[in-house]
Design a protein around this motif. Structure first.
Motif, PDB file in Angstrom:
ATOM      1  N   VAL A  59       0.825  -1.207   0.000  1.00 58.16           N
ATOM      2  CA  VAL A  59       0.000   0.000   0.000  1.00 58.16           C
ATOM      3  C   VAL A  59       0.859   1.256   0.000  1.00 58.16           C
ATOM      4  CG1 VAL A  59      -1.722   1.289   1.276  1.00 58.16           C
ATOM      5  CG2 VAL A  59      -1.922  -1.158   1.073  1.00 58.16           C
ATOM      6  N   TYR A  60       1.861   1.302   0.907  1.00 60.85           N
ATOM      7  CA  TYR A  60       2.643   2.531   1.006  1.00 60.85           C
ATOM      8  C   TYR A  60       3.573   2.698  -0.195  1.00 60.85           C
ATOM      9  CZ  TYR A  60       1.429   4.494   5.487  1.00 60.85           C
ATOM     10  OH  TYR A  60       0.770   5.123   6.485  1.00 60.85           O
ATOM     11  N   VAL A  61       4.422   1.671  -0.414  1.00 58.42           N
ATOM     12  CA  VAL A  61       5.407   1.828  -1.484  1.00 58.42           C
ATOM     13  C   VAL A  61       4.734   1.744  -2.846  1.00 58.42           C
ATOM     14  CG1 VAL A  61       7.526   0.916  -2.432  1.00 58.42           C
ATOM     15  CG2 VAL A  61       7.180   0.884   0.013  1.00 58.42           C
ATOM     16  N   GLY A  62       3.812   0.773  -2.992  1.00 58.80           N
ATOM     17  CA  GLY A  62       3.213   0.587  -4.307  1.00 58.80           C
ATOM     18  C   GLY A  62       2.103   1.569  -4.610  1.00 58.80           C
ATOM     19  N   GLY A  63       1.479   2.147  -3.582  1.00 61.23           N
ATOM     20  CA  GLY A  63       0.347   3.022  -3.842  1.00 61.23           C
ATOM     21  C   GLY A  63       0.611   4.466  -3.494  1.00 61.23           C
ATOM     22  N   ILE A  64       0.841   4.717  -2.204  1.00 59.25           N
ATOM     23  CA  ILE A  64       0.911   6.097  -1.729  1.00 59.25           C
ATOM     24  C   ILE A  64       2.126   6.816  -2.294  1.00 59.25           C
ATOM     25  CG2 ILE A  64       1.164   7.501   0.334  1.00 59.25           C
ATOM     26  CD1 ILE A  64      -0.525   5.523   1.799  1.00 59.25           C
ATOM     27  N   LEU A  65       3.274   6.103  -2.318  1.00 56.87           N
ATOM     28  CA  LEU A  65       4.487   6.765  -2.803  1.00 56.87           C
ATOM     29  C   LEU A  65       4.379   7.102  -4.288  1.00 56.87           C
ATOM     30  CD1 LEU A  65       7.079   7.689  -1.631  1.00 56.87           C
ATOM     31  CD2 LEU A  65       8.144   5.594  -2.342  1.00 56.87           C
ATOM     32  N   VAL A  66       3.767   6.182  -5.059  1.00 53.90           N
ATOM     33  CA  VAL A  66       3.576   6.466  -6.483  1.00 53.90           C
ATOM     34  C   VAL A  66       2.647   7.665  -6.658  1.00 53.90           C
ATOM     35  CG1 VAL A  66       2.632   5.514  -8.599  1.00 53.90           C
ATOM     36  CG2 VAL A  66       4.074   4.121  -7.171  1.00 53.90           C
ATOM     37  N   LEU A  67       1.587   7.728  -5.822  1.00 52.83           N
ATOM     38  CA  LEU A  67       0.681   8.886  -5.869  1.00 52.83           C
ATOM     39  C   LEU A  67       1.425  10.172  -5.556  1.00 52.83           C
ATOM     40  CD1 LEU A  67      -2.701   8.070  -4.135  1.00 52.83           C
ATOM     41  CD2 LEU A  67      -2.332   9.022  -6.370  1.00 52.83           C
ATOM     42  N   VAL A  68       2.292  10.125  -4.530  1.00 51.04           N
ATOM     43  CA  VAL A  68       3.025  11.330  -4.142  1.00 51.04           C
ATOM     44  C   VAL A  68       3.935  11.784  -5.276  1.00 51.04           C
ATOM     45  CG1 VAL A  68       4.863  12.129  -2.613  1.00 51.04           C
ATOM     46  CG2 VAL A  68       2.899  10.999  -1.665  1.00 51.04           C
ATOM     47  N   ILE A  69       4.613  10.799  -5.919  1.00 57.44           N
ATOM     48  CA  ILE A  69       5.519  11.190  -7.008  1.00 57.44           C
ATOM     49  C   ILE A  69       4.722  11.749  -8.183  1.00 57.44           C
ATOM     50  CG2 ILE A  69       7.162  10.253  -8.677  1.00 57.44           C
ATOM     51  CD1 ILE A  69       8.231   8.500  -6.480  1.00 57.44           C
ATOM     52  N   PHE A  70       3.535  11.158  -8.458  1.00 53.19           N
ATOM     53  CA  PHE A  70       2.655  11.737  -9.480  1.00 53.19           C
ATOM     54  C   PHE A  70       2.286  13.166  -9.119  1.00 53.19           C
ATOM     55  CE2 PHE A  70       1.449   7.682 -11.522  1.00 53.19           C
ATOM     56  CZ  PHE A  70       1.448   8.135 -12.816  1.00 53.19           C
ATOM     57  N   GLY A  71       1.955  13.388  -7.847  1.00 54.59           N
ATOM     58  CA  GLY A  71       1.600  14.729  -7.406  1.00 54.59           C
ATOM     59  C   GLY A  71       2.722  15.711  -7.620  1.00 54.59           C
ATOM     60  N   ILE A  72       3.957  15.288  -7.274  1.00 56.35           N
ATOM     61  CA  ILE A  72       5.109  16.182  -7.475  1.00 56.35           C
ATOM     62  C   ILE A  72       5.277  16.511  -8.951  1.00 56.35           C
ATOM     63  CG2 ILE A  72       7.602  16.369  -7.244  1.00 56.35           C
ATOM     64  CD1 ILE A  72       7.379  14.508  -4.849  1.00 56.35           C
TER      65      ILE A  72
END
Lengths: 162, 101
Positions: A59-72
Motif C-alpha cells: 500500500v505505502y510503497v506501491g500506492g501512496i508513494l507512487v501517488l506522491v511522485i505523481f503529485g510532485i
C-alpha cells in the motif's frame, strides 16, 4: 547478528526520515520516503507482523508513494526547476520538536510497561482474517465504505469542471 | 531489539521528524509526506505493543485500519492539491489560504 540487522534498519529508517523533512529537493524527499517505508516494513518483520509488513510495502510503497511522485510531477514545471522549495522557521520548529522528543523519551523510559511473553506465531494472516470477520466486522465494513467514499471523492475532485 | 523501548524510541523519533516536516514545510506535498511519517510512527507503536503484550493481534487490526486511512487520505489530499495547483498555480500552503478567490 539479529541485533546488528535491527539497528541497521533502525538507522536507515531514521536517517532517511530526516532526509525527507530536511531536503530542499522535493523529488529527493520522495525517494528518501521510499527507504523510510521499507525500513518500517523491516521493523514490522522484527515484530513478527509478517502480514502488516507485506501490506506496508504493497500500500505505502506501491500506492501512496507512487501517488506522491505523481503529485510532485503534476504540480511542478520540471523545466523551470521549481521542484526546489524552502522550509521556513526551522529554528523554532526544531526547538519545539526537539523538546517534544525529549518529553516523549523521558515518558517512554520512565513508564512501567506491562509485559507478557509470547511465543512466535507461525503466521498472523489466519488470525487477522478470523478477527476481521468476527470481532472487527463493523469497523471492517465501515472502512470499506470509507474507501469507496474516498475513491468517489478523489475522482470528483480531480475531474475538474465541465 | 527484545525490549519495547527501542521500538518506542524509533517511533518517537519518526513522529518528531514528521511533526517537524509538517510545521516547517511550505509545499503541500511535503506536508503530506510529514503526515505519512507520523502515521507510520503510530503504526510501529500499535504493532510493538501488540507483540509485547503476548502477541495480541488486535494491534495489527488497528494498524491495518491506519494504513487504509492513510491511503484514502493521500488520494483525496493529492486530488485537492492538484486542484489548488490548477486554480492558483501554486501549492505553497501560505498562498492557498483562501477557499475561493
Amino acid at each position: 547478528m539479529a541485533d546488528l540487522v535491527f539497528w541497521i534498519i533502525a538507522a536507515v529508517t531514521i536517517m532517511s526520515a530526516a532526509f525527507v523533512v530536511l531536503n530542499n529537493q522535493l523529488i529527493y524527499s520522495a525517494v528518501a520516503l521510499l527507504f523510510t517505508l521499507f525500513g518500517v516494513a523491516g521493523l514490522y518483520v522484527f515484530l513478527w507482523a509478517d502480514f502488516i509488513a507485506g501490506i506496508q510495502i504493497l500500500v505505502y510503497v506501491g500506492g501512496i508513494l507512487v501517488l506522491v511522485i505523481f503529485g510532485i510531477m503534476l504540480t511542478n514545471k520540471i523545466k523551470s526547476v521549481r521542484i526546489s522549495h524552502k522550509s521556513m522557521q526551522q529554528g523554532v520548529g526544531g526547538v519545539v520538536t526537539f523538546w517534544f522528543f525529549i518529553f516523549l523519551f523521558i515518558a517512554l523510559t520512565k513508564a512501567p510497561w506491562a509485559f507478557s511473553d509470547a511465543v512466535e506465531p507461525v503466521g498472523t494472516v489466519r488470525e487477522i482474517g478470523v478477527l476481521l470477520l468476527t470481532d472487527f466486522l463493523l469497523p471492517f465494513e465501515i472502512i470499506s465504505l470509507l474507501l469507496l467514499g474516498a475513491l468517489i471523492g478523489a475522482a470528483v475532485l480531480s475531474r475538474g469542471e465541465s | 531489539m527484545d525490549s519495547i523501548n527501542s521500538y518506542l524510541f524509533i517511533s518517537s523519533m519518526l513522529f518528531c521528524l514528521g511533526l517537524f516536516g509538517v510545521i516547517t514545510r511550505r509545499n503541500a506535498i511535503a506536508v503530506l509526506m510529514g503526515v505519512e511519517l507520523i502515521l507510520n510512527a503510530a503504526n510501529i507503536n500499535f504493532v510493538a505493543f501488540s507483540k509485547f503484550n503476548g502477541m495480541n493481534i488486535d494491534g495489527h487490526i488497528f494498524s491495518l485500519m491506519v494504513i487504509v486511512l492513510a491511503a484514502a487520505e493521500a488520494a483525496v489530499a493529492l486530488a485537492i492539491i492538484i486542484n489548488i495547483y490548477n486554480n492558483m498555480n501554486t501549492i505553497n500552503i501560505d498562498d492557498a489560504a483562501e477557499l475561493k478567490r
